[in-house]
Design a protein around this motif. Structure first.
Motif, PDB file in Angstrom:
ATOM      1  N   ILE A  15       0.839  -1.206   0.000  1.00 11.48           N
ATOM      2  CA  ILE A  15       0.000   0.000   0.000  1.00 11.48           C
ATOM      3  C   ILE A  15       0.872   1.253   0.000  1.00 11.48           C
ATOM      4  N   LEU A  16       1.919   1.246   0.835  1.00 11.30           N
ATOM      5  CA  LEU A  16       2.825   2.390   0.870  1.00 11.30           C
ATOM      6  C   LEU A  16       3.560   2.555  -0.452  1.00 11.30           C
ATOM      7  N   ARG A  17       3.939   1.448  -1.062  1.00 18.99           N
ATOM      8  CA  ARG A  17       4.615   1.507  -2.362  1.00 18.99           C
ATOM      9  C   ARG A  17       3.694   2.053  -3.438  1.00 18.99           C
ATOM     10  N   ILE A  18       2.421   1.667  -3.383  1.00 15.82           N
ATOM     11  CA  ILE A  18       1.452   2.203  -4.336  1.00 15.82           C
ATOM     12  C   ILE A  18       1.303   3.708  -4.145  1.00 15.82           C
TER      13      ILE A  18
ATOM     14  N   SER B  82       4.602  24.954 -11.474  1.00 12.31           N
ATOM     15  CA  SER B  82       5.223  23.742 -10.934  1.00 12.31           C
ATOM     16  C   SER B  82       4.514  23.271  -9.671  1.00 12.31           C
ATOM     17  N   ALA B  83       3.998  24.210  -8.867  1.00 11.02           N
ATOM     18  CA  ALA B  83       3.236  23.830  -7.674  1.00 11.02           C
ATOM     19  C   ALA B  83       1.956  23.104  -8.056  1.00 11.02           C
ATOM     20  N   SER B  84       1.313  23.523  -9.140  1.00 11.95           N
ATOM     21  CA  SER B  84       0.092  22.846  -9.595  1.00 11.95           C
ATOM     22  C   SER B  84       0.398  21.430 -10.072  1.00 11.95           C
ATOM     23  N   VAL B  85       1.533  21.247 -10.742  1.00  4.33           N
ATOM     24  CA  VAL B  85       1.934  19.899 -11.179  1.00  4.33           C
ATOM     25  C   VAL B  85       2.209  19.011  -9.965  1.00  4.33           C
ATOM     26  N   GLY B  86       2.916  19.562  -8.985  1.00  2.85           N
ATOM     27  CA  GLY B  86       3.199  18.805  -7.771  1.00  2.85           C
ATOM     28  C   GLY B  86       1.939  18.457  -7.001  1.00  2.85           C
ATOM     29  N   LEU B  87       0.979  19.389  -6.947  1.00  8.31           N
ATOM     30  CA  LEU B  87      -0.283  19.127  -6.255  1.00  8.31           C
ATOM     31  C   LEU B  87      -1.073  18.037  -6.972  1.00  8.31           C
ATOM     32  N   PHE B  88      -1.096  18.076  -8.289  1.00  7.63           N
ATOM     33  CA  PHE B  88      -1.767  17.038  -9.071  1.00  7.63           C
ATOM     34  C   PHE B  88      -1.170  15.672  -8.755  1.00  7.63           C
ATOM     35  N   LYS B  89       0.146  15.596  -8.718  1.00  7.13           N
ATOM     36  CA  LYS B  89       0.842  14.334  -8.415  1.00  7.13           C
ATOM     37  C   LYS B  89       0.512  13.855  -7.007  1.00  7.13           C
ATOM     38  N   SER B  90       0.451  14.754  -6.039  1.00  5.67           N
ATOM     39  CA  SER B  90       0.166  14.385  -4.655  1.00  5.67           C
ATOM     40  C   SER B  90      -1.257  13.893  -4.483  1.00  5.67           C
ATOM     41  N   VAL B  91      -2.197  14.534  -5.168  1.00  2.55           N
ATOM     42  CA  VAL B  91      -3.603  14.118  -5.075  1.00  2.55           C
ATOM     43  C   VAL B  91      -3.787  12.721  -5.649  1.00  2.55           C
ATOM     44  N   ILE B  92      -3.133  12.447  -6.777  1.00  2.57           N
ATOM     45  CA  ILE B  92      -3.216  11.112  -7.372  1.00  2.57           C
ATOM     46  C   ILE B  92      -2.617  10.072  -6.422  1.00  2.57           C
TER      47      ILE B  92
ATOM     48  N   LEU C 114      -2.371  10.215  -3.118  1.00  5.44           N
ATOM     49  CA  LEU C 114      -3.290  10.020  -1.997  1.00  5.44           C
ATOM     50  C   LEU C 114      -4.475   9.159  -2.404  1.00  5.44           C
ATOM     51  N   THR C 115      -4.996   9.397  -3.598  1.00  8.80           N
ATOM     52  CA  THR C 115      -6.117   8.600  -4.095  1.00  8.80           C
ATOM     53  C   THR C 115      -5.738   7.131  -4.226  1.00  8.80           C
ATOM     54  N   LEU C 116      -4.535   6.870  -4.730  1.00 11.20           N
ATOM     55  CA  LEU C 116      -4.073   5.485  -4.891  1.00 11.20           C
ATOM     56  C   LEU C 116      -3.931   4.788  -3.540  1.00 11.20           C
ATOM     57  N   VAL C 117      -3.434   5.514  -2.537  1.00 11.00           N
ATOM     58  CA  VAL C 117      -3.296   4.929  -1.196  1.00 11.00           C
ATOM     59  C   VAL C 117      -4.663   4.583  -0.628  1.00 11.00           C
TER      60      VAL C 117
ATOM     61  N   GLN D 134       3.612   5.638  -3.443  1.00 10.23           N
ATOM     62  CA  GLN D 134       4.795   6.230  -4.085  1.00 10.23           C
ATOM     63  C   GLN D 134       4.852   5.890  -5.568  1.00 10.23           C
ATOM     64  N   PHE D 135       3.728   5.492  -6.123  1.00 11.24           N
ATOM     65  CA  PHE D 135       3.687   5.031  -7.518  1.00 11.24           C
ATOM     66  C   PHE D 135       4.199   6.097  -8.479  1.00 11.24           C
TER      67      PHE D 135
END
Length: 304
Positions: A227-230, A273-283, A285-288, A232-233
């Protein structure tokens, strides 16, 4: 009032434990939670001299720009491929290695092998990249010198899109597979030895002991780590990839992390770049959350 008094009594009784928590709480508050306030810049046209309070709001325009960038699909493809390689090819290796190390009966050899496989983790990615260049460069590289000595054509995986991803995976395996065995070996050590003794009395071989005792005993740990690895997908390892990228293999190696660095740090486009990072973080969190929900439905403990 009774609940408050009981809570106060509990805190007073364990006050030194709570006092010991204070440095950790301060660390996470300053370096983990406080920086999250900067995510507001993803919805602004952030200007450093104006600050967060006075920078103009632009809503979701940075996200719209990112999704319409031709580079978006390249970044998504590369990140997904590397993420799948990490989950499907790298993740099982520490488990297998831990099971193999556990089968060594002589404690001396077991400790020696554990030390050997742990050491690469202590080597920085800069050194790993330097070693890779030293081995594979066409100008005196060890591998190519050996190939030339046996009348074979030299190879140059450093300047190959096809070889980039396997090279990244092999670096990751060499550096982190041994270190990843620590948790699994700890989980194996927590299994009651009496169970193995009973299995041997019943005639179970070593493979049967691994199949019916060892692996079921570490299954919850495996699920938690998965789950933790996912989660960090999409986190494919900025430093490692950045060090191995060049103008030839960039189309196969550019990922979200390197793109954020290029656009934010080097390009000065902080809000974008902050918007790109936020998009990545939201995805992430969703995967976790999805992985944890699936694990719960399958009868596992999950993260929470």
């Amino acid at each position: 009032m009774k609940i408050k008094s009981k809570l106060f009594i509990q805190i007073k009784r364990k006050r030194w434990l709570y006092i010991m928590l204070i440095p950790g709480i301060i660390y996470y508050a300053i370096f983990r939670f406080a920086p999250m306030l900067g995510l507001v810049s993803a919805f602004q046209n952030y200007q450093p001299f104006l600050g967060f309070a006075k920078s103009p709001w632009v809503g979701f325009s940075h996200f719209q720009r990112f999704f319409h960038e031709p580079m978006f699909w390249t970044l998504l493809r590369n990140t997904l491929i590397l993420g799948c390689m990490n989950i499907l090819l790298f993740f099982p290796l520490p488990i297998i290695l831990a099971l193999l190390i556990n089968e060594l009966k002589h404690s001396y050899y077991k400790n020696v092998i554990q030390t050997i496989v742990y050491i690469p983790h202590l080597v920085s990615w800069v050194v790993v990249a330097s070693l890779t260049y030293t081995f594979f460069t066409t100008e005196g590289g060890l591998v190519n010198e050996i190939l030339l000595s046996i009348n074979k054509n030299p190879i140059n995986p450093l300047l190959s899109e096809t070889a980039f991803r396997p090279m990244i995976l092999l670096q990751l395996i060499w550096k982190e597979a041994g270190w990843g065995t620590i948790l699994f070996l700890s989980a194996i050590a927590s299994i009651d030895p009496i169970l193995y003794e009973a299995a041997r009395i019943d005639g179970a071989g070593r493979w049967q002991q691994v199949k019916y005792l060892t692996f079921p005993g570490i299954k919850s740990t495996v699920v938690t780590m998965l789950i933790l690895r996912i989660g960090q997908f999409l986190d494919t390892g900025f430093e490692q990839i950045m060090l191995m990228l060049n103008s030839v293999n960039r189309n196969a190696g550019e990922v979200f992390d390197t793109y954020i660095y290029e656009m934010g740090i080097k390009g000065g486009q902080f809000s974008y770049s902050a918007s790109v990072g936020l998009f990545k973080s939201v995805i992430a969190l969703t995967l976790v959350l999805m992985a944890n929900t699936i694990a719960k439905k399958l009868g596992e403990e999950g993260l929470y």
